[in-house]
Motif scaffolding. Structure first.
Motif, PDB file in Angstrom:
ATOM      1  N   LYS A  64     -10.847  -4.465   7.429  1.00 31.61           N
ATOM      2  CA  LYS A  64      -9.537  -3.817   7.501  1.00 31.61           C
ATOM      3  C   LYS A  64      -8.821  -4.173   8.801  1.00 31.61           C
ATOM      4  N   LEU A  65      -9.587  -4.219   9.895  1.00 30.84           N
ATOM      5  CA  LEU A  65      -8.991  -4.621  11.164  1.00 30.84           C
ATOM      6  C   LEU A  65      -8.492  -6.059  11.103  1.00 30.84           C
ATOM      7  N   TRP A  67      -7.409  -7.615   8.382  1.00 27.49           N
ATOM      8  CA  TRP A  67      -6.170  -7.590   7.603  1.00 27.49           C
ATOM      9  C   TRP A  67      -4.986  -7.138   8.471  1.00 27.49           C
ATOM     10  N   GLN A  68      -5.252  -6.293   9.472  1.00 35.20           N
ATOM     11  CA  GLN A  68      -4.198  -5.785  10.354  1.00 35.20           C
ATOM     12  C   GLN A  68      -3.936  -6.710  11.540  1.00 35.20           C
ATOM     13  N   ARG A  70      -6.178  -7.440  13.859  1.00 39.51           N
ATOM     14  CA  ARG A  70      -6.853  -6.852  15.019  1.00 39.51           C
ATOM     15  C   ARG A  70      -8.356  -7.100  14.979  1.00 39.51           C
ATOM     16  N   ALA A  83     -11.769   2.813  13.323  1.00 43.04           N
ATOM     17  CA  ALA A  83     -11.467   2.120  12.067  1.00 43.04           C
ATOM     18  C   ALA A  83     -12.403   2.579  10.957  1.00 43.04           C
TER      19      ALA A  83
END
Length: 409
Positions: A64-65, A67-68, A70, A83
């Motif tokens: 998820k990070l 995808w962001q 980060r 997260a």
């Protein structure tokens, strides 16, 4: 007592019927327990407040990070934990650290494209299928799928949502392809660099065996993975990874925050018994040197390839100070290769019983170590590696036991 000793020596107690029965009973129990555990969970958190698939939550959160934009934040414990909590709607969950090289973000990125439940299911199903396929290919017998599926380490790995299946599939697949497709074997070995602690002995084996094409493609694969991660994620993520290694070494390994009973290395055993960090490292290094010598001798010898492959699998588990019980899935590779050799050449005294112990030990290792301080998995791994090397030293002179019953396992 003499009858029991003779049974252990001959291995006659482990008949094909018993092996199938034990496998079916354990498989059935674990499937029911897993389904019940899922049914009793509350919005993806189990009865203990941990995410289903526990360690998978760090992979999913890192994805998820990514995808962001980060990805580097995954190496910062506070940001990674935040997260992980965000994945579960802000609820408090235990921290599961992200310790992988940057090119493993590709897996995290892929599974995070789905919901958590679907990502976990896809990850487990696909890696489990690869694990089964590789072992069935190494030992092409109908019983292989059942016995390897019921191998207790598989349930430990599933419970943790971990990558033991992938590690075993890459190592087993590379060994199987080494003579057939050496370049493809090199690609698989290169991909195995996502768990660098398991690659200590592989270069020694390849060099001793003069496997130059495989060495070349493995090196090229690692270089390509690094280049791709730099291209897609940038250089900062590698700096963050390098900075995180001190935390991983100090807190996770040396201080034992993971739990000494979970780590199956001689380093962990000595720390559990009260040894200093320096003493534990010294003994781990000494063991690593002995293992390296045994692998170098074995892989340049004319011993059967099955023995070389089995020894590399056990040696890879023993050589690292950081090997957890879910990593024991790799032990299946050693078991199937040693079994294949025994089916062709006969089994020596105690070899069948030792294979049975190796199959069962992941079921007991954590509990026994936690209660008694006895590192059962470590002892079995040491014994199995010693028996493999001994078999190579003595050749077929040890092949005195060839019971028809075990020939079906």
């Amino acid at each position: 007592m003499a009858h029991i000793w003779q049974g252990l020596k001959s291995g006659e107690w482990l008949t094909a019927t018993r092996a199938r029965s034990y496998s079916l009973m354990l498989l059935g129990f674990c499937v029911i327990a897993t389904l019940a555990w899922i049914a009793l969970s509350d919005s993806l958190l189990d009865r203990n407040g941990k995410p289903l698939g526990t360690d998978f939550s760090n992979v999913y959160a890192a994805g998820k990070l990514t995808w962001q934009g980060r990805a580097a934040d995954a190496y910062e414990p506070a940001l990674q934990h935040a997260a992980e909590k965000a994945v579960f709607g802000g609820r408090e969950v235990p921290f599961f650290g992200w310790h992988y090289p940057p090119f493993f973000f590709a897996i995290a990125f892929a599974v995070a494209a789905f919901s958590y439940a679907w990502g976990l299911a896809i990850w487990i199903a696909s890696s489990f299928a690869a694990y089964l396929l590789v072992n069935r290919t190494i030992l092409p017998r109908p019983e292989t799928l059942l016995v390897t599926a019921a191998f207790p380490a598989t349930f430990v790995n599933i419970g943790h949502g971990q990558n033991g299946f992938l590690t075993a599939a890459l190592l087993g697949g590379a060994l199987h392809l080494l003579d057939r497709r050496p370049w493809l074997a090199g690609v698989l070995i290169g991909c195995l660099a996502y768990k660098p602690q398991f690659g200590v002995l592989i270069p020694i084996a390849l060099l001793a065996g003069t496997r130059w094409r495989t060495i070349g493609t493995a090196t090229g694969t690692v270089a390509a993975l690094i280049a791709l991660s730099l291209l897609t994620l940038g250089g900062d993520v590698w700096h963050a990874f390098a900075d995180s290694l001190k935390f991983t070494q100090g807190v996770v390994l040396e201080q034992g925050d993971t739990g000494w009973e979970k780590i199956q290395s001689i380093f962990s055993a000595l720390r559990m018994w009260g040894a200093t960090v320096h003493t534990a490292y010294a003994v781990q290094i000494a063991l690593g040197l002995a293992l390296a010598a045994s692998i170098a001798w074995l892989w340049q010898s004319d011993a059967a390839f099955e023995l070389k492959a089995a020894a590399l699998a056990t040696g890879s588990l023993l050589a690292t100070p950081y090997v957890l019980d879910y990593d024991l899935v790799v032990l299946a590779v050693a078991i199937v290769y040693f079994t294949r050799h025994g089916l062709k050449s006969g089994f020596g005294s105690f070899e069948i019983s030792l294979l049975g112990a190796a199959w069962a030990v992941p079921l007991l290792s954590r509990g026994v170590a936690g209660v008694t301080g006895i590192p059962l998995a470590l002892l079995v791994l040491l014994a199995l590696h010693s028996f493999i090397v001994r078999r190579a030293l003595l050749g077929d002179a040890t092949s005195a036991v060839t019971p028809d019953a075990i020939a079906q396992v």
